[in-house]
Motif scaffolding. Structure first.
Motif, PDB file in Angstrom:
ATOM      1  N   VAL A 230      36.658  36.830  45.808  1.00 32.56           N
ATOM      2  CA  VAL A 230      37.974  37.044  45.033  1.00 32.56           C
ATOM      3  C   VAL A 230      38.144  38.407  44.176  1.00 32.56           C
ATOM      4  O   VAL A 230      37.138  39.071  43.876  1.00 32.56           O
ATOM      5  N   VAL A 231      39.162  38.747  44.071  1.00 36.20           N
ATOM      6  CA  VAL A 231      39.582  40.162  43.612  1.00 36.20           C
ATOM      7  C   VAL A 231      40.596  39.769  42.338  1.00 36.20           C
ATOM      8  O   VAL A 231      41.694  39.363  42.724  1.00 36.20           O
ATOM      9  N   VAL A 232      40.177  40.244  41.110  1.00 35.84           N
ATOM     10  CA  VAL A 232      41.010  40.032  39.989  1.00 35.84           C
ATOM     11  C   VAL A 232      41.370  41.326  39.376  1.00 35.84           C
ATOM     12  O   VAL A 232      40.227  41.878  38.915  1.00 35.84           O
ATOM     13  N   ASP A 233      42.668  41.634  39.127  1.00 34.77           N
ATOM     14  CA  ASP A 233      42.749  42.794  38.458  1.00 34.77           C
ATOM     15  C   ASP A 233      43.022  43.044  37.040  1.00 34.77           C
ATOM     16  O   ASP A 233      42.558  41.941  36.293  1.00 34.77           O
ATOM     17  N   GLU A 234      43.397  44.280  36.627  1.00 36.19           N
ATOM     18  CA  GLU A 234      43.127  44.359  35.179  1.00 36.19           C
ATOM     19  C   GLU A 234      44.005  43.526  34.152  1.00 36.19           C
ATOM     20  O   GLU A 234      45.255  43.232  34.604  1.00 36.19           O
TER      21      GLU A 234
END
Lengths: 341, 341, 341
Positions: free
Chosen positions: C123-127
């Motif tokens: 999973v990729v979760v941004d700022e």
């Protein structure tokens, strides 16, 4: 470098009669019209027969009666189109599976990977999954817990397979396809909202099925959703919960089967064909593009409904008004008929 | 913190005539109706002219004749809507590319990354890919072997680009889009199943193309599928194998081009417009929403077919019956006409 | 091992009157027809009452008047279907969230993960993202910068959430769904191409919303796109920029709301229903499958338009011709009516 084959090798594979030079090298497939040196072309549709004379193809697949008037190299088959399809795999540019599991893949320790499985980068495989021998799982795909893939499946990148999905042998799933998402089941909760009906069934997909990009097959509410063997499904198709699709059926883009539809064997659905929930369609039915099935079909044949015929937008605006007046038109006609007597 | 600009800066960029205070600060864009202090609004559609008096916008983009009756700050342009579009990029909240390659990305050693390329987390890029300068590849996207991206492409998260896909400059692909999946090509195998026709072509996409979420462009069977320059495509569109889409054409959601369709330049397709396989549509054709093209269009203009006009469900049920009786209606009318004489 | 429950526990949860053996063990849900030992079945649709006698279900949920003629174990409820829906969660095979953040997930250091959040592999979760307590984020999903998820959201694998998307509590997003992609906004640039209108708004989604696989909700052009509370949306739906969908509305597969549509509360849209841009549909409207709304609807009720009724393809070809002649048919009818006098 592009691989090439001798015409003789190809003839042997296709069990075709070869006329001409068996040693000529074939490096690609093409239509008669666009063929260049090294290409094998095919003549399937008789309306292209006139292109036979001018083709630059190295060789042509055609029927016996067509071969008699052709002086070039040729392979004679009863079904040239099938021959072209069969040989097409030899010229595919799809990268071959490498038989490796990429180290970035996240595979639960309980997963049973059979022989010669290829797993791409960043693939995620959950608990208890079985992946059959020769399968190739594309980058960034996900396979949920307890799902099973038979041998030689080809799962493209970014495919989502939920838990408890059983897939047969030789199945191809294209990118963006989603197998086993929840069926659309909700009960009105009496307060203006919806109570979710958890979808307790799974999905079963037969052997040699191909499912296109961004196509969805939902899991069943109680029993499983079932797709038979040798079913081919294009992009953007919706198979809702508890549908059963018969063997050998073909479904074009944007078709939708609503919940619990039973679709027979060897049916062909043109684009945007839709079937209302809980209906049955018998074997050997063709639905033309945009056909909307609102009662069960029990007799094989070709059925249609459609948007209106194409016309200028000005004419359509007039026609739309008249469609709204059809009941009035019929009543006026009846009055005339009665007065006539 | 929200960035702001002086009205003078904006006027210079848009080459607009400025009336009023060039130093006023603009921190956002808005409609006339919803504008608050700091907003730049625009008046494009004359039907909103009456909102000009009451707007709280800091400044308004409008046409010269409209400016004469407006006492606020304004930017005068012949095409206010185009001016609004041009300045919109200055206020975009889309995160700017950072020019970094995330360490979790899996990029084959042969990949040619040009200058200033941003690659998000968990992106996978296969052998031989070329990624042009300034490109930004979103998280979890996949780019297959041999594909080429021109400069300044913006690929969102979870995009799937298969092998041998050639993409021009400045192309935007939204999440869930799939470029280069196999076209839907199968030959009946004579035993109730289907022989896959491997899709040997690729996809070529021109410059400045935008492709929406969950849209699919299939690879060609023999030659490539081609999307021209400046083509804009909405979500959930299907471009089948071997289609050719002309420059500047716009395609709304749920349109489908079946195999080998040739669509001209500067066409506009409303939502759900569909074109049957192998047909051609000439330049400058508008297809209204739901239009279903069943023969080639050779004359520019606006064409329609549609679902029936909207009516109450009760009226529709009666109308549906009458549509089924149209042939009978015509025959009855003919008999009346004959008896008249 | 399959979990089971006593009928008494289930009765207590559903607040149902229990007749029969409270200690009997229930290990699954089923229809009356397919029930086996251990199953709890339900009788919601009176047309299945005849199956009550022969069912092998361990117990049945039904209404009081039906219970009087049934000798087996039963749970009496005014709304058996709602009872079945409510208890379905107890038998769900969906893997329970584990409360862990997988080490392969790429989560920006600024992200605010509340209590008991599960984050899957890759999973990729941004700022700046906020993820509410109890949320579960499926493998390979992406959440863009500044987005916010309320408590107890269930995000499946391969979901794409762009930046600045605000999601309420208890929301489910299925695989392949895309929330916050750019709306389809372009201005003709006067040179045959298109100037992109950057989409400055976001998306706001209420509480207890469910969004199906491959469904897209675009971000707004200036203001936000809004989906109310308790809205349920099936697969392959398009909600364009700046739409507002009222609370409790249900939207079936392949529906499309064009830009800036306002859809009321408690509406029900059948499959393929579409609404033209900028129109309003009031509360409590049903659109049957394929309905195409071309002017605003201000009166609650059921509305339809559709493809033509289903017929044999031969009959359809004749009917299609007649639809094209409707204007002529009306003119001929008028002449007859005039001559009659």
């Amino acid at each position: 470098m592009k691989q090439d084959y001798s015409l003789g090798e190809i003839a042997a594979f296709l069990k075709a009669e070869l006329r001409g030079d068996a040693d000529v090298r074939i490096s690609g497939l093409s239509s008669l019209e666009n063929a260049v040196a090294g290409d094998l072309a095919f003549l399937a549709n008789p309306k292209y027969t006139s292109q036979l004379g001018g083709t630059r193809a190295e060789a042509v697949i055609l029927r016996g009666e067509q071969a008699d008037s052709f002086s070039g190299n040729c392979l004679i088959l009863k079904n040239p189109y099938l021959g072209y399809a069969e040989i097409s795999a030899w010229f595919s540019r799809t990268p071959a599976p490498d038989g490796n599991v990429h180290p970035s893949a996240v595979i639960h320790s309980s997963v049973d990977l059979k022989d010669n499985v290829s797993v791409g980068a960043n693939v995620v495989v959950d608990e208890g999954v079985v992946i059959g021998s020769g399968c190739c799982i594309g980058a960034n795909s996900f396979i949920g817990g307890g799902s099973v893939l038979g041998a030689d499946c080809l799962i493209a990148a970014n495919v989502s397979i939920y838990h408890d999905v059983i897939i047969g042998e030789g199945v191809t799933l294209h990118s963006g396809s989603v197998i086993g998402a929840d069926g659309f089941g909700f009960a009105p909760n009496g307060e203006g909202g919806w109570q979710k009906i958890h979808q307790l069934g799974g999905v079963r997909i037969g052997d040699w099925v191909e499912i296109g990009a961004c196509t969805t097959v939902d899991r069943g509410a109680l029993e499983d959703t079932v797709v038979g063997n040798s079913v081919i499904i294009d992009n953007h198709v919706q198979i809702a919960h508890n549908c059963v699709v018969g063997d050998g059926t073909a479904i074009a883009a944007f078709c939708a089967l609503a919940g619990s539809v039973k679709l027979g064997r060897n049916c062909v659905l043109g684009g945007y064909a839709t079937v209302t929930g809980h209906l049955s369609v018998c074997d050997n039915v063709t639905l033309t593009a945009h056909a909307y099935v609102t009662k069960s079909i029990k007799v094989p044949g070709s059925y249609s409904s459609s948007t209106t015929p194409l016309m200028s937008s000005i004419q359509w605006r007039k026609t739309a008004v008249r469609i709204g007046q059809l009941e009035d038109i019929v009543q006026r006609l009846k009055r005339l008929e009665e007065n006539k007597d």
